[in-house]
Design a protein around this motif. Structure first.
Motif, PDB file in Angstrom:
ATOM      1  N   THR A 272       0.842  -1.113   0.121  1.00  0.00           N
ATOM      2  CA  THR A 272      -0.002  -0.124  -0.057  1.00  0.00           C
ATOM      3  C   THR A 272       0.911   1.140  -0.004  1.00  0.00           C
ATOM      4  O   THR A 272       2.178   1.265   0.342  1.00  0.00           O
ATOM      5  CB  THR A 272      -0.939   0.035   1.348  1.00  0.00           C
ATOM      6  OG1 THR A 272       0.000   0.360   2.407  1.00  0.00           O
ATOM      7  CG2 THR A 272      -1.825  -1.027   1.456  1.00  0.00           C
ATOM      8  N   ARG A 273       0.200   2.278  -0.065  1.00  0.00           N
ATOM      9  CA  ARG A 273       0.896   3.518  -0.290  1.00  0.00           C
ATOM     10  C   ARG A 273       1.430   4.007   1.066  1.00  0.00           C
ATOM     11  O   ARG A 273       2.664   4.653   1.325  1.00  0.00           O
ATOM     12  CB  ARG A 273      -0.134   4.636  -0.773  1.00  0.00           C
ATOM     13  CG  ARG A 273       0.536   6.065  -1.014  1.00  0.00           C
ATOM     14  CD  ARG A 273      -0.384   6.958  -1.643  1.00  0.00           C
ATOM     15  NE  ARG A 273      -1.209   7.725  -0.712  1.00  0.00           N
ATOM     16  CZ  ARG A 273      -2.417   7.973  -1.199  1.00  0.00           C
ATOM     17  NH1 ARG A 273      -2.657   7.964  -2.306  1.00  0.00           N
ATOM     18  NH2 ARG A 273      -3.265   8.670  -0.114  1.00  0.00           N
ATOM     19  N   GLU A 274       0.520   3.826   2.151  1.00  0.00           N
ATOM     20  CA  GLU A 274       1.213   3.940   3.584  1.00  0.00           C
ATOM     21  C   GLU A 274       2.508   3.256   3.645  1.00  0.00           C
ATOM     22  O   GLU A 274       3.410   3.747   4.521  1.00  0.00           O
ATOM     23  CB  GLU A 274       0.093   3.673   4.412  1.00  0.00           C
ATOM     24  CG  GLU A 274      -0.982   4.606   4.553  1.00  0.00           C
ATOM     25  CD  GLU A 274      -2.179   4.147   3.738  1.00  0.00           C
ATOM     26  OE1 GLU A 274      -1.988   3.315   2.814  1.00  0.00           O
ATOM     27  OE2 GLU A 274      -3.162   5.028   3.848  1.00  0.00           O
TER      28      GLU A 274
ATOM     29  N   CYS B  18       3.717   5.445  -6.169  1.00  0.00           N
ATOM     30  CA  CYS B  18       2.325   5.121  -5.602  1.00  0.00           C
ATOM     31  C   CYS B  18       1.342   5.516  -6.458  1.00  0.00           C
ATOM     32  O   CYS B  18       1.292   6.609  -7.028  1.00  0.00           O
ATOM     33  CB  CYS B  18       2.419   5.346  -4.169  1.00  0.00           C
ATOM     34  SG  CYS B  18       3.593   4.579  -3.270  1.00  0.00           S
TER      35      CYS B  18
ATOM     36  N   THR C 162       4.137   0.948  -5.143  1.00  0.00           N
ATOM     37  CA  THR C 162       3.097  -0.285  -5.033  1.00  0.00           C
ATOM     38  C   THR C 162       3.206  -0.775  -6.526  1.00  0.00           C
ATOM     39  O   THR C 162       3.235  -0.118  -7.609  1.00  0.00           O
ATOM     40  CB  THR C 162       1.772   0.436  -4.681  1.00  0.00           C
ATOM     41  OG1 THR C 162       1.362   1.557  -5.584  1.00  0.00           O
ATOM     42  CG2 THR C 162       1.467   0.794  -3.323  1.00  0.00           C
TER      43      THR C 162
ATOM     44  N   MET D  49      -3.494  -9.245  -1.495  1.00  0.00           N
ATOM     45  CA  MET D  49      -4.186  -8.119  -2.213  1.00  0.00           C
ATOM     46  C   MET D  49      -4.315  -8.351  -3.712  1.00  0.00           C
ATOM     47  O   MET D  49      -4.704  -7.557  -4.488  1.00  0.00           O
ATOM     48  CB  MET D  49      -3.555  -6.776  -1.886  1.00  0.00           C
ATOM     49  CG  MET D  49      -3.525  -6.162  -0.446  1.00  0.00           C
ATOM     50  SD  MET D  49      -2.905  -5.002   0.082  1.00  0.00           S
ATOM     51  CE  MET D  49      -4.295  -3.574  -0.208  1.00  0.00           C
TER      52      MET D  49
ATOM     53  N   LEU E 134      -7.598  -0.397  -5.567  1.00  0.00           N
ATOM     54  CA  LEU E 134      -6.750  -0.080  -4.143  1.00  0.00           C
ATOM     55  C   LEU E 134      -6.492   1.446  -4.542  1.00  0.00           C
ATOM     56  O   LEU E 134      -6.858   2.348  -3.435  1.00  0.00           O
ATOM     57  CB  LEU E 134      -5.464  -0.599  -3.950  1.00  0.00           C
ATOM     58  CG  LEU E 134      -4.683  -0.300  -2.698  1.00  0.00           C
ATOM     59  CD1 LEU E 134      -5.567  -0.604  -1.367  1.00  0.00           C
ATOM     60  CD2 LEU E 134      -3.193  -0.728  -2.916  1.00  0.00           C
TER      61      LEU E 134
ATOM     62  N   THR F  95      -8.211   4.668  -2.107  1.00  0.00           N
ATOM     63  CA  THR F  95      -7.116   5.375  -1.204  1.00  0.00           C
ATOM     64  C   THR F  95      -6.925   6.700  -1.823  1.00  0.00           C
ATOM     65  O   THR F  95      -6.595   7.659  -1.081  1.00  0.00           O
ATOM     66  CB  THR F  95      -5.835   4.710  -0.977  1.00  0.00           C
ATOM     67  OG1 THR F  95      -5.392   4.288  -2.345  1.00  0.00           O
ATOM     68  CG2 THR F  95      -6.033   3.346  -0.239  1.00  0.00           C
TER      69      THR F  95
ATOM     70  N   GLY G 258      -5.327   3.363   3.324  1.00  0.00           N
ATOM     71  CA  GLY G 258      -4.995   1.993   3.066  1.00  0.00           C
ATOM     72  C   GLY G 258      -5.120   0.890   4.019  1.00  0.00           C
ATOM     73  O   GLY G 258      -5.507  -0.271   3.722  1.00  0.00           O
ATOM     74  N   SER G 259      -5.257   1.434   5.292  1.00  0.00           N
ATOM     75  CA  SER G 259      -5.345   0.316   6.386  1.00  0.00           C
ATOM     76  C   SER G 259      -6.801  -0.303   6.425  1.00  0.00           C
ATOM     77  O   SER G 259      -7.146  -1.270   7.165  1.00  0.00           O
ATOM     78  CB  SER G 259      -4.939   1.128   7.674  1.00  0.00           C
ATOM     79  OG  SER G 259      -5.619   2.183   8.049  1.00  0.00           O
TER      80      SER G 259
ATOM     81  N   VAL H 257      -8.717  -1.369   3.801  1.00  0.00           N
ATOM     82  CA  VAL H 257      -8.708  -2.054   2.657  1.00  0.00           C
ATOM     83  C   VAL H 257      -7.989  -3.386   3.005  1.00  0.00           C
ATOM     84  O   VAL H 257      -6.898  -3.615   3.260  1.00  0.00           O
ATOM     85  CB  VAL H 257      -8.268  -1.305   1.324  1.00  0.00           C
ATOM     86  CG1 VAL H 257      -8.337  -2.376   0.002  1.00  0.00           C
ATOM     87  CG2 VAL H 257      -8.701   0.265   1.153  1.00  0.00           C
TER      88      VAL H 257
END
Ligand code: ADP
Ligand code: MG
Length: 464
Positions: free
Chosen positions: A84-86, A111, A133, A165, A407, A411, A418-419, A421
């Motif tokens: 994820t981006r985070e 990302c 990502t 994912m 995703l 987001t 992202g958390s 998802v």
């Protein structure tokens, strides 16, 4: 002279710049995963490493890729893929901190949910490290804004989560464009079979490093409840109320029994789905998706239907009816207590089933521990629901939808973190995404009215 400690960074073949910087960062000792993996990584070998979150995995690969980097050569020499981006942002931040020991190292973040142009610009200016990502990295590769000809190190961070994912295809396509003479570092918090398969496909002679969590090795607590046949349903409900398992498979004997038990549970506010051999593939897929992604906490099935299920962490296995064959019993309960967690195997046995219990005792060479219904605490206004909601989108692989698109739109445009998802599953005609319940309405609202990959789509809740 100061004698170096075993886990001292100074024991490693690292430049003085990197070592000095580690001191500045306050990194005095290597963490266990760093101590085990860095010597392997620094001598250039592939590695697959498993350690829990917060154990310092980023520096384990970050120092490895930095040690090899030639700052005068302004080409992408290291690529780190994150789910994820985070997570990509966290990794970028940590690598930037570690890279302060080397002048002029450029890192670019690639990302989804961020504009493409500036990323392209940074790549044209010459970046040494790319962190991103899979979806967006593949986009850059397809548009030739990113080239991997000079790649020395490829890192798959949280590889298990990326597979969860649905990024397997994207990852494969990215790896195909990387030189074969590269070092591949695979990091993961868990180690399911799918990770072994991935490793076998993309790594050369990898060293395996596992840092055990503090849990003791998997053990299974087994309990038998002897009750009259007409008390079975009540006992089953009592088991759920007493143990409150997070994820459970209830084993039944026939498909009719599966349907009845699933209905009994649902009527009593325990969200359950039945799976048996007669389900059409389409239905079976939908049931398994909801169970695996945390939308449905209970699966009611027969042995045949449960065969080959790749399910990670089951809290409990409940035998609504015991099998005739003790080997089948052992196989059933082996699905709980994996990965170092303590599992729970609960069996309902009618007086007529006691011969089966005897057979299990003999086969496992352990006395059966029997408990009584009266020891179970009943709860008022009890319910068990999944913490996730599955949304079904009416577009899939056929419409070229990739996990990163789903995703990215959630987001990016929809503004969800992202958390929230979870698992993303892409099928030919449809896609499924698990969203934390609290954010499900917002995600549905967006997906049902927004656009995905430039086209309008419809979305709906799969459950209820
Ligand atoms: P993981 O990827 O395994 O979940 P991270 O790489 O994100 O863990 O590291 C967790 C935290 O520990 C970060 O804040 C990082 O800066 C810190 N850290 C990593 N290695 C060390 C070390 N050797 N000494 C002190 N702190 C460290
Ligand atoms: Mg990490």
């Amino acid at each position: 002279m100061k004698v170096p400690l075993e886990n001292d960074f100074a024991n490693l073949e690292l430049s003085s710049g990197l070592l000095e910087n580690l001191k500045t960062l306050g990194y005095e000792q290597m963490t266990p995963i760093q101590a085990q993996s860095l010597p392997v990584v620094l001598r250039g070998q592939d590695i697959r490493a498993q350690a829990k979150t917060g154990s310092g995995k980023t520096a384990a690969f970050g120092l490895g890729l930095l040690a090899k980097l030639n700052p005068d050569h302004r080409r992408v020499q290291a690529l780190v893929l994150c789910p994820t981006r985070e997570l990509a942002d966290q990794v970028s931040k940590e690598i930037r901190r570690l890279a302060q020991g080397i002048p002029n190292v450029k890192l670019v973040s690639l990302c989804g949910g961020k504009p493409f142009g500036p990323q392209k610009g940074s790549l044209q200016h010459g970046a040494h490290i790319a962190v991103g990502t899979p979806g967006r990295v593949l986009d850059h590769l397809s548009k030739n804004t990113l080239r991997l000809d000079n790649l020395l190190t490829l890192v798959l961070d949280e590889a298990d989560r990326m597979l969860d994912m649905g990024f397997a295809d994207d990852m494969q396509q990215i790896i195909q464009r990387a030189p074969t003479a590269r070092q591949t570092l695979l990091f993961s918090a868990t180690y399911p079979a799918s990770i072994q398969t991935l490793s076998r496909r993309i790594q050369k002679d990898p060293a395996t490093v596992v840092v055990e969590s503090q849990h003791k090795p998997g053990t299974i607590e087994q309990l038998f409840y002897e009750v009259k046949k007409h008390e079975r349903n009540n006992t089953l409900l009592a088991l759920f109320e007493h143990y409150q398992p997070e994820s459970t498979i209830v084993f039944c004997h026939t498909k009719i029994q599966c349907a009845e038990v699933a209905q009994l549970l649902t009527q009593n506010k325990i969200s359950a789905l039945a799976i048996h051999g007669d389900l059409e593939q389409r239905e079976r897929d939908r049931v398994l998706i909801q169970f695996a992604n945390g939308s449905c906490p209970v699966l009611v099935g027969t042995d045949v239907a449960a065969r080959g299920l790749d399910i990670k962490s089951l809290t409990a296995v409940i035998n609504y009816e015991l099998p005739h064959d003790p080997e089948v019993y052992v196989h059933r309960i082996g699905r709980t207590g994996r990965a170092g967690a303590t599992g729970l195997a609960l069996s309902i046995a009618t007086p007529g089933d006691m011969v089966r219990v005897k057979a299990i005792e003999e086969f496992t060479n352990e006395p059966a521990v029997c408990d009584v219904y009266e020891s179970l605490n009943r709860q008022d206004s009890f319910k068990i629901y999944g913490h996730m909601t599955t949304l079904e989108i009416n577009a899939g692989r056929k419409s070229k939808i990739r996990p990163g698109d789903v995703l990215g739109s959630l987001t990016g445009d929809a503004g969800l973190p992202g958390s929230v998802v979870g698992k993303i599953d892409i099928f030919e005609q449809a896609s499924f995404v698990a969203i934390e319940n609290s954010a499900a309405a917002q995600a549905l609202e967006y997906l049902d009215h927004g656009r995905l990959k430039g086209r309008t789509v419809r979305a709906r809740r799969l459950s209820d």
